[in-house]
Design an enzyme around this catalytic site. Structure first.
Site, PDB file in Angstrom:
ATOM      1  N   TYR A  76     -11.513 -10.683  -6.081  1.00  0.00           N
ATOM      2  CA  TYR A  76     -10.677 -11.035  -7.220  1.00  0.00           C
ATOM      3  C   TYR A  76     -11.185 -12.276  -7.932  1.00  0.00           C
ATOM      4  O   TYR A  76     -10.776 -12.543  -9.066  1.00  0.00           O
ATOM      5  CB  TYR A  76      -9.228 -11.235  -6.762  1.00  0.00           C
ATOM      6  CG  TYR A  76      -8.622  -9.976  -6.238  1.00  0.00           C
ATOM      7  CD1 TYR A  76      -8.302  -8.928  -7.095  1.00  0.00           C
ATOM      8  CD2 TYR A  76      -8.398  -9.794  -4.879  1.00  0.00           C
ATOM      9  CE1 TYR A  76      -7.765  -7.742  -6.614  1.00  0.00           C
ATOM     10  CE2 TYR A  76      -7.859  -8.608  -4.399  1.00  0.00           C
ATOM     11  CZ  TYR A  76      -7.554  -7.592  -5.264  1.00  0.00           C
ATOM     12  OH  TYR A  76      -7.026  -6.420  -4.784  1.00  0.00           O
TER      13      TYR A  76
ATOM     14  N   LYS B  36      -1.641  -2.293   7.952  1.00  0.00           N
ATOM     15  CA  LYS B  36      -2.805  -1.742   8.637  1.00  0.00           C
ATOM     16  C   LYS B  36      -2.906  -2.298  10.050  1.00  0.00           C
ATOM     17  O   LYS B  36      -2.485  -3.420  10.323  1.00  0.00           O
ATOM     18  CB  LYS B  36      -4.075  -2.109   7.859  1.00  0.00           C
ATOM     19  CG  LYS B  36      -4.347  -1.222   6.658  1.00  0.00           C
ATOM     20  CD  LYS B  36      -5.707  -1.551   6.071  1.00  0.00           C
ATOM     21  CE  LYS B  36      -6.089  -0.569   4.980  1.00  0.00           C
ATOM     22  NZ  LYS B  36      -7.433  -0.878   4.427  1.00  0.00           N
TER      23      LYS B  36
ATOM     24  N   ARG C 184      -1.528  -2.691  -6.879  1.00  0.00           N
ATOM     25  CA  ARG C 184      -1.874  -3.766  -5.943  1.00  0.00           C
ATOM     26  C   ARG C 184      -2.970  -4.644  -6.548  1.00  0.00           C
ATOM     27  O   ARG C 184      -2.875  -5.875  -6.521  1.00  0.00           O
ATOM     28  CB  ARG C 184      -2.326  -3.140  -4.622  1.00  0.00           C
ATOM     29  CG  ARG C 184      -2.676  -4.122  -3.520  1.00  0.00           C
ATOM     30  CD  ARG C 184      -2.988  -3.330  -2.253  1.00  0.00           C
ATOM     31  NE  ARG C 184      -3.582  -4.130  -1.202  1.00  0.00           N
ATOM     32  CZ  ARG C 184      -2.901  -4.802  -0.291  1.00  0.00           C
ATOM     33  NH1 ARG C 184      -1.588  -4.789  -0.320  1.00  0.00           N
ATOM     34  NH2 ARG C 184      -3.525  -5.490   0.657  1.00  0.00           N
TER      35      ARG C 184
ATOM     36  N   HIS D 229      -4.304  -9.542   3.720  1.00  0.00           N
ATOM     37  CA  HIS D 229      -5.687  -9.269   4.085  1.00  0.00           C
ATOM     38  C   HIS D 229      -5.996  -9.921   5.420  1.00  0.00           C
ATOM     39  O   HIS D 229      -5.702 -11.101   5.628  1.00  0.00           O
ATOM     40  CB  HIS D 229      -6.644  -9.817   3.018  1.00  0.00           C
ATOM     41  CG  HIS D 229      -6.625  -9.024   1.749  1.00  0.00           C
ATOM     42  ND1 HIS D 229      -6.989  -9.555   0.526  1.00  0.00           N
ATOM     43  CD2 HIS D 229      -6.278  -7.724   1.510  1.00  0.00           C
ATOM     44  CE1 HIS D 229      -6.877  -8.622  -0.402  1.00  0.00           C
ATOM     45  NE2 HIS D 229      -6.444  -7.518   0.165  1.00  0.00           N
TER      46      HIS D 229
ATOM     47  N   HIS E 234      -3.025   2.021  -5.445  1.00  0.00           N
ATOM     48  CA  HIS E 234      -3.732   0.752  -5.303  1.00  0.00           C
ATOM     49  C   HIS E 234      -3.957   0.068  -6.651  1.00  0.00           C
ATOM     50  O   HIS E 234      -4.258  -1.124  -6.695  1.00  0.00           O
ATOM     51  CB  HIS E 234      -5.070   0.981  -4.597  1.00  0.00           C
ATOM     52  CG  HIS E 234      -5.206   0.209  -3.321  1.00  0.00           C
ATOM     53  ND1 HIS E 234      -4.358   0.379  -2.252  1.00  0.00           N
ATOM     54  CD2 HIS E 234      -6.082  -0.768  -2.942  1.00  0.00           C
ATOM     55  CE1 HIS E 234      -4.713  -0.430  -1.271  1.00  0.00           C
ATOM     56  NE2 HIS E 234      -5.744  -1.139  -1.678  1.00  0.00           N
TER      57      HIS E 234
ATOM     58  N   ARG F 284       0.851  -1.188   0.000  1.00  0.00           N
ATOM     59  CA  ARG F 284       0.000   0.000   0.000  1.00  0.00           C
ATOM     60  C   ARG F 284       0.887   1.237   0.000  1.00  0.00           C
ATOM     61  O   ARG F 284       2.051   1.197   0.410  1.00  0.00           O
ATOM     62  CB  ARG F 284      -0.917   0.013   1.223  1.00  0.00           C
ATOM     63  CG  ARG F 284      -1.820  -1.212   1.343  1.00  0.00           C
ATOM     64  CD  ARG F 284      -2.642  -1.152   2.615  1.00  0.00           C
ATOM     65  NE  ARG F 284      -3.533  -2.303   2.765  1.00  0.00           N
ATOM     66  CZ  ARG F 284      -3.243  -3.416   3.417  1.00  0.00           C
ATOM     67  NH1 ARG F 284      -2.044  -3.528   3.998  1.00  0.00           N
ATOM     68  NH2 ARG F 284      -4.105  -4.399   3.507  1.00  0.00           N
TER      69      ARG F 284
END
Length: 412
Positions: free
Chosen positions: A392, A286, A360, A383, A357, A262
């Site tokens: 996806y 994150k 990504r 994730h 992004h 990110r």
């Protein structure tokens, strides 16, 4: 022929009079350490010498220097027609430098914090210490809370027992119409978090967080925005690696394209996060999660080239820094978005989404089409929830066709 650089340096030396004269050399050293060229350092020190002489002629001490006297000095120079670009910024730099040394009075304290200031400060500490949210998230939440309280109480004492669900709903409806769906969702999340905080403190007795209506956002309702691998390579090739900024941007784009980092994770990288012996990179993700990822050969080579040949020397520990003075880490994720936008423009690409992004999403889409499982993709992208990776699955059209039912009446 007379060397103008020597003349300027000699003038600065000879004109060192006044209360700032003894600080010019140390100030020059500070500027040099921040990456300013010798010419720029000389110009800035020449201005400081003139400011020192200006103070001397007015019988003003070093301690008297403040924003007011700086403004008078610049006004005098403008009247004389001597003003040059950057002089105001140089004066502010000098003032900050002298205040850091304790040589000049600090700015007078601002007004006492208001009840709103104290409340938002306490809420920010709660989000940071108890929920572990990042400063970037606080920067999104706190303005929403301040705006809500300002509009609801309009300068009057904050009586939280007067809050009703209709107050929150009106605020949401009013502001949700002026921004994007994403900003509306962020506003709702911030309000819910704040209302739970108030209830935890005993400021309200009702569960007002439950009264905040959500914004319709059906999961997996859209395709992830991506570009094919050949276009990613065009972006990488577009970097002019013969110049320092090209070396830096190439390394940034490779981290985005090969590891799916990110933008904020690239900004936060420090020299200590690169483990050359193990061939790993420490990523600060994150929720303040730390994850080690293998460092691909081409990414490692690009980082080495940038660090050895392009990155300005200094004490800053951030991997990616500004290429021009003052040297410091990149301002934030938006700086990485700008790197991507510039690369897209150079490569002649114009996708609907142009942020960091994009790379990504492109990495995940390409891995899926080459046979990687959603679990493997979720692990690479770090994730926290498997459901985040499910979007996806929609890009594998060939696999989805085998699940589709025949249209009624169509030939079998």
């Amino acid at each position: 022929m007379t060397d103008p650089d020597c003349d300027a340096a000699t003038w600065v030396k000879a004109s060192r009079v006044g209360p700032l004269a003894t600080h010019i050399d140390a100030f020059a050293a500070r500027l040099g350490g921040e990456g300013y060229t010798s010419t720029t350092v000389r110009d800035k020190c020449e201005l400081v010498a003139k400011l020192s002489a200006w103070l001397y002629r007015r019988n003003l001490s070093r301690d008297a220097l403040d924003e007011g006297h700086l403004n008078q000095f610049h006004a005098d120079r403008r009247r004389q027609g001597h003003v040059r670009r950057g002089e105001v910024a140089t004066g502010q730099q000098l003032l900050r430098y002298l205040r850091d040394l304790g040589c000049v009075r600090s700015l007078p304290p601002g007004p006492d914090p208001t009840p709103l200031d104290n409340l938002t400060r306490d809420f920010g500490r709660h989000l940071s210490s108890e929920r572990g949210l990042s400063p970037a998230t606080l920067g999104n939440y706190l303005p929403v809370v301040r705006r809500f309280l300002t509009e609801r109480f309009d300068g009057k004492p904050m009586q939280f027992d007067e809050l009703r669900p209709i107050d929150i709903q009106r605020f949401v409806v009013r502001h949700a119409q002026t921004g994007s769906r994403r900003s509306a969702q962020l506003m709702i999340t911030a309000l819910r978090s704040f209302l739970r905080f108030l209830r935890q403190r005993g400021a309200i007795s009702m569960d007002l967080a439950g009264a905040v209506s959500g914004i319709a956002d059906w999961r997996l309702s859209h395709l992830p925005k991506s570009i094919p691998p050949e276009q990613v390579e065009r972006m990488l090739v577009s970097c002019d690696r013969s110049v320092p900024v090209g070396e830096r941007d190439y390394a940034i784009l490779l981290l985005l394209a090969r590891l799916g980092l990110r933008a904020g994770e690239v900004v936060a990288l420090t020299l200590d996060d690169l483990d050359w012996e193990r061939g790993e990179i420490l990523v600060r993700g994150k929720g303040q999660r730390l994850v080690r990822l293998p460092l691909p050969t081409d990414v490692g080579a690009a980082l080495v080239d940038y660090l050895r040949h392009a990155r300005p020397r200094g004490s800053i520990r951030r991997v990616f820094i500004r290429m021009r003075a003052p040297l410091r880490g990149l301002a934030g994720p938006s700086a990485i978005d700008c790197v991507v936008c510039r690369a897209l423009k150079r490569a002649g690409l114009n996708p609907s989404f142009k942020g960091a992004h994009l790379l990504r999403h492109s990495l995940a889409t390409d891995l899926l089409r080459r046979g990687a499982s959603l679990t493997e993709i979720g692990q690479l992208l770090r994730h926290s929830q498997p459901t985040t990776t499910q979007i996806y699955a929609k890009v594998d059209i060939a696999a989805l066709r085998t699940l589709g039912l025949a249209w009624p009446g169509a030939a079998s």
